[in-house]
Motif scaffolding. Structure first.
Motif, PDB file in Angstrom:
ATOM      1  N   GLU A   1     -25.087   8.562 -31.145  1.00  0.00           N
ATOM      2  CA  GLU A   1     -24.834   7.158 -30.816  1.00  0.00           C
ATOM      3  C   GLU A   1     -23.444   6.974 -30.208  1.00  0.00           C
TER       4      GLU A   1
ATOM      5  N   PHE B   1     -31.953   3.940 -15.565  1.00  0.00           N
ATOM      6  CA  PHE B   1     -33.198   4.684 -15.419  1.00  0.00           C
ATOM      7  C   PHE B   1     -33.866   4.433 -14.072  1.00  0.00           C
TER       8      PHE B   1
ATOM      9  N   ILE C   1     -25.029  -3.977 -31.054  1.00  0.00           N
ATOM     10  CA  ILE C   1     -25.406  -2.865 -31.935  1.00  0.00           C
ATOM     11  C   ILE C   1     -24.194  -2.062 -32.389  1.00  0.00           C
TER      12      ILE C   1
ATOM     13  N   ASP D   1     -35.979   3.934 -24.561  1.00  0.00           N
ATOM     14  CA  ASP D   1     -34.990   4.779 -23.883  1.00  0.00           C
ATOM     15  C   ASP D   1     -33.731   3.987 -23.556  1.00  0.00           C
ATOM     16  N   ALA D   2     -33.942   2.782 -22.995  1.00  0.00           N
ATOM     17  CA  ALA D   2     -32.799   1.956 -22.609  1.00  0.00           C
ATOM     18  C   ALA D   2     -31.932   1.666 -23.822  1.00  0.00           C
ATOM     19  N   SER D   3     -32.579   1.401 -24.942  1.00  0.00           N
ATOM     20  CA  SER D   3     -31.821   1.054 -26.139  1.00  0.00           C
ATOM     21  C   SER D   3     -31.028   2.244 -26.673  1.00  0.00           C
ATOM     22  N   VAL D   4     -31.664   3.397 -26.803  1.00  0.00           N
ATOM     23  CA  VAL D   4     -30.919   4.543 -27.338  1.00  0.00           C
ATOM     24  C   VAL D   4     -29.849   5.008 -26.351  1.00  0.00           C
ATOM     25  N   ALA D   5     -30.120   4.835 -25.049  1.00  0.00           N
ATOM     26  CA  ALA D   5     -29.122   5.246 -24.065  1.00  0.00           C
ATOM     27  C   ALA D   5     -27.862   4.391 -24.160  1.00  0.00           C
ATOM     28  N   LEU D   6     -27.978   3.215 -24.750  1.00  0.00           N
ATOM     29  CA  LEU D   6     -26.806   2.361 -24.940  1.00  0.00           C
ATOM     30  C   LEU D   6     -26.094   2.679 -26.247  1.00  0.00           C
ATOM     31  N   GLY D   7     -26.585   3.673 -26.953  1.00  0.00           N
ATOM     32  CA  GLY D   7     -25.912   4.065 -28.190  1.00  0.00           C
ATOM     33  C   GLY D   7     -26.519   3.467 -29.435  1.00  0.00           C
ATOM     34  N   ALA D   8     -27.709   2.847 -29.302  1.00  0.00           N
ATOM     35  CA  ALA D   8     -28.351   2.299 -30.495  1.00  0.00           C
ATOM     36  C   ALA D   8     -28.950   3.438 -31.305  1.00  0.00           C
ATOM     37  N   SER D   9     -28.900   3.297 -32.626  1.00  0.00           N
ATOM     38  CA  SER D   9     -29.523   4.301 -33.479  1.00  0.00           C
ATOM     39  C   SER D   9     -31.029   4.053 -33.476  1.00  0.00           C
ATOM     40  N   LYS D  10     -31.747   4.960 -34.093  1.00  0.00           N
ATOM     41  CA  LYS D  10     -33.209   4.844 -34.126  1.00  0.00           C
ATOM     42  C   LYS D  10     -33.646   3.538 -34.779  1.00  0.00           C
TER      43      LYS D  10
ATOM     44  N   GLN E   1     -31.824   0.823 -35.277  1.00  0.00           N
ATOM     45  CA  GLN E   1     -31.385  -0.326 -34.463  1.00  0.00           C
ATOM     46  C   GLN E   1     -32.366  -0.573 -33.329  1.00  0.00           C
ATOM     47  N   THR E   2     -32.854   0.499 -32.721  1.00  0.00           N
ATOM     48  CA  THR E   2     -33.819   0.356 -31.634  1.00  0.00           C
ATOM     49  C   THR E   2     -35.128  -0.245 -32.140  1.00  0.00           C
TER      50      THR E   2
END
Lengths: 271, 285, 293
Positions: free
Chosen positions: A101, A111, A131, B169-178, B180-181
């Protein structure tokens, strides 16, 4: 002169100094496997700060796979394994104790297809900050507005921040996705064929944007569009069958490549 | 008649037969509803809903059964919702590909095929006897929760599956944890589908009779329950009780009670379908 | 690091929720076995499987499960005899003949049939279908397996029609077009190409419908009677396994008595039947998925 340059290119991948102070991203002897299939072979490359690097090559050559190594998006694929080192900002990122993270706050990604969240425009851009646990509303608002301005979307959406992001056009959505990535202020922005799903006008506006972004960010872009690579990048790496065939200044790659394969590819003889 | 004429004839004959079969089920449904309305509608008044049970058909009401059903509805929802949705999230987002998850999946498919009355036997031994809950609302709702768990889990997974991976993908690519996503993206995007599944499952639960009879819900309960530990009856059991009596007046009562029960069931189904449509319309990827 | 721990806790909680389903299975099998073993300490397993009378509640006790099994099989057969031809015809019609709008409206409407509480069907069987059948065949008993079976069949029509239609829908379009291209009618294409191609999916739907019919309780408890007897005469009262469990549960049988244990012995018989059917359908489904994926 010519000979020197050639030597430089030939030798660079093999003999990387232990720490290249100027480089922000470095890959050393990277090998990637999907099960038994080897997707990347002995990749060595280094990319400097505030540069735009383009990865080109035919489909399935491993360029997207390599891009996704930098923010470890491949981790979710079954059978994926990586050997070698990837170093970002002097820190090795592909070992167990790295907090993914944290890494992804430093290395943002845009993307292929615009993928806004089914939320408002504002919420989309604010998401990354929220977040992280940031609660300060005025700070978030400031950053959201700034990011939207940075991608030149402000004039189009300033009255619609509370509207769904899904109502935007494809090009606007993609700029919003870039704004969303910028809002967390990463050091590096990875772009995986960011314009392949867009019309020519939207594509032009995003390319223009990349020139601006270069001042503050380091950009790595995968593209199928060779004119695009030629237009926007400082350096270009040509991938073929999981290997980097040639990596040099973009000008050289497109005008005077050293390798025959590169020559064939950029002149459209295969790929 | 030539061969192709004959074929054409068969083709058309089957077409008519097909329409007839499709309409058959619906006509039966219409007859069923018409018959029940004809028999029971005049019996429904405010007294019928608020009266306690009675040995005399004309004085008997459904109050205790209706309250029992309402209690069961809420308790079952409270128990089955978090467990079912949680299990669905686990299987869809975390457990994929592991042997344990695969085993869980086969197990859930099997549980979905276990007859409801078997769950009654489970509830009787475990909740009523071992946990010493007696024939209480709590024992009944725990039993029904286990019964509908497979439905909730499967529909939750379907809903989660429908969320495109590009969003995750977009969410985790922003640094969100599993988590949080899941919490910020996947669940909000699938809430319509999840709710639809839960409502349909609960509407199934309140129509259930057999497992509650086995668990020890009573045919005759003098007062409406006031806590989860109270004895209870529910609408279907009240109907069953009245149907089993020979006098015509009780048949009228059961028809009237069926109208109320069907109203509740169809309303829940309607809400579920509404949610699903709204959700599908809102989110076009 | 705080988030790491938090993530771990959440994952563990979710895993626990999923594991409850395993506990449920263990609970079901455990409970049934526990009481059934106690039951077989008092009743010989040979009697249970071969005796042709089931009278545990009478003074003269017999513990032969066959009458309950025959009652269950009889009502199930009648139900399938109704649901299979109608359900399959509907599936083929909706898939091959009906206009899209018709399919879109009528498929969910038929599924309403499966949403009606079964006690309502029981009422319908007893107060509408039985009197109607009696007007045709006056010797029909007031409680009988015919009426219960027919109504049960109507209830499970959507199981057959919807799932079979799904199976037909999954067949690649090219197959259909190939048959049409050779001049076949829709009827010929349906039954010579589509139904055979979708056969595993259709079989699965029928097995699920059978499994559902075997476990169905309230319709038979209300309309089929409470007289266990070894017969395949659809006009007389019988009793199914499920109806027996309900009958005992409605009464006042002391916990731990032999009568109490009979419902578990009956229950495990029912469980084994449905478990076998579910396993077969799961196995077919698995094979079939591999074929098309």
């Amino acid at each position: 002169m010519k000979v020197e340059e050639k030597e430089h290119i030939m030798t660079e991948p093999k003999t990387i100094p232990e720490i290249n102070k100027k480089a922000l991203i470095e890959a050393r002897n990277v090998n990637v496997f999907y099960g038994h299939f080897q997707a990347l072979k002995d990749i060595n490359i280094s990319m400097n700060k505030n540069s735009v690097t383009a990865f080109i090559g035919p489909s399935g050559c491993g360029k997207s796979t390599f891009l996704r190594c930098f923010n470890r998006m491949n981790d979710y694929i079954d059978g994926y394994s990586i050997k070698g080192e990837i170093v970002i900002d002097q820190k090795k990122i592909n070992w167990k104790n790295v907090v993914i993270e944290e890494l992804r706050k430093e290395v943002g990604m845009v993307f292929q297809k615009p993928n806004p969240f089914p939320k408002t425009i504002f919420e989309n851009v604010a998401y990354g900050l929220k977040i992280q646990g940031i609660k300060d509303k005025s700070f978030i608002e400031e950053r959201v507005i700034k990011s939207i301005k940075d991608v030149a979307l402000w004039d189009e959406v300033k009255d619609d921040l509370k509207k769904s992001a899904l109502a935007l056009s494809g090009g606007q959505q993609q700029r919003l996705c870039i704004a969303r990535t910028l809002a967390v202020e990463p050091k590096i922005v990875l772009m995986d064929e960011p314009t392949s799903a867009l019309d020519p006008i939207s594509t032009a506006s995003i390319e223009e944007l990349m020139f601006e972004l270069k001042q503050k960010y380091t950009i790595v872009i995968v593209t199928h569009n060779m004119q695009q690579a030629a237009r926007i990048s400082d350096k270009t790496a040509f991938f073929y069958m999981g290997e980097i065939i040639e990596y040099d200044d973009t000008k050289i790659i497109f005008t005077n490549p050293k390798q025959e394969k590169t020559q064939n590819y950029i002149t459209g003889r295969f790929g | 008649m030539t061969n192709s004429q004959k074929n054409k004839l068969i083709d058309n004959a089957f077409k008519i037969f097909g329409v007839a079969c499709t309409l058959f089920g619906l006509i039966i449904l219409a007859i069923l509803i018409y018959d029940i309305l004809k028999t029971g509608l005049t019996r429904i008044d405010w007294d019928f809903i608020t009266n306690l049970p009675s040995r005399r058909a004309q004085k008997a009401g459904i109050y205790t059964a209706l309250m029992g059903t309402v209690w069961i509805l809420f308790l079952t929802a409270i128990i089955a919702f978090p467990i079912g949705v949680g299990a669905g999230i686990y299987l869809e987002e975390y457990g994929k590909k592991s042997k344990w998850a695969n085993f869980l999946e086969i197990n859930i498919a099997n549980l979905a095929g276990v007859p409801s009355i078997i769950y009654g036997l489970l509830g009787l031994e475990i909740f009523v006897r071992a946990f010493n809950l007696g024939g209480s609302l709590l024992a009944g709702s725990l039993t029904l929760s286990l019964l509908i768990l497979p439905i909730v889990i499967v529909s939750t997974r379907e809903a989660l599956k429908a969320v495109p991976s590009s969003i995750k993908d977009a969410s985790v690519a922003l640094g969100a944890s599993k988590w949080q996503t899941i919490w910020n993206q996947t669940l909000p995007a699938s809430v319509g589908g999840v709710l639809t599944g839960v409502i349909l499952a609960i509407s199934r639960a309140i129509g259930e009779t057999a497992p509650l009879i086995v668990v020890g819900a009573l045919a005759y309960v003098p007062f409406a329950p006031s806590s989860p530990m109270d004895e209870f009856t529910v609408m279907p059991i009240q109907i069953f009780n009245w149907v089993s009596r020979p006098q015509h007046e009780f048949a009228v009562n059961s028809a009237a009670a069926i109208i109320i029960l069907l109203l509740i069931t169809f309303m829940m189904n309607g809400v579920a379908v509404y949610y699903r449509n709204k959700w599908q319309k809102k989110i076009k990827w | 690091m705080r988030t790491r721990t938090q993530e771990k806790i959440i994952e563990t909680l979710l895993k626990l929720a999923a594991s409850i389903t395993i506990l449920t299975t263990i609970g079901i099998i455990g409970v049934l076995l526990y009481e059934t073993i106690a039951f077989f300490k008092e009743v010989s397993i040979v009697d249970f499987l071969t005796d042709t009378e089931w009278t545990p509640l009478f003074a003269q006790k017999h513990f032969g499960i066959l009458p309950l099994v025959s009652g269950t099989v009889l009502t199930t057969l009648i139900a399938i005899a109704v649901a299979l031809p109608i359900g399959l015809t509907i599936a083929v019609y909706l898939n091959m003949y009906a206009p899209k709008a018709f399919r879109k409206t009528f498929k969910p409407m038929l599924e309403v049939l499966a949403a009606v509480p079964t006690v309502v069907y029981g009422f319908f069987a007893l107060t509408v279908v039985t009197p109607f059948l009696q007007s045709i065949y006056p010797d029909l008993s007031g409680f009988n397996s015919l009426s219960a079976g027919i109504v049960m069949g109507i209830m499970i029509i959507p199981f057959v029609s919807s799932l079979s239609e799904d199976a037909l829908y999954a067949i690649p379009k090219t197959l259909k077009e190939a048959s049409f291209g050779m001049g076949a009618t829709r009827f010929q294409t349906s039954f010579k190409v589509m139904v055979p191609a979708a056969s595993s999916g259709i079989i699965v739907s029928v097995i699920l419908a059978i499994s559902r019919a075997i476990g169905e309780t309230m319709i038979v408890a209300i309309a089929a009677g409470q007289q266990p007897r070894l017969t395949f005469d659809p006009t007389v009262p019988i009793e199914t396994i499920t109806a027996y469990i309900v009958q005992v549960s409605m009464g006042d049988v002391p916990h731990g008595s032999l009568e109490y244990r009979t419902i578990f012995a009956a229950g495990i018989t029912l469980f084994i039947f449905t478990f076998l059917l579910n396993t077969v359908s799961f196995w077919i489904k698995k094979k079939y998925q591999e074929k098309y994926d």
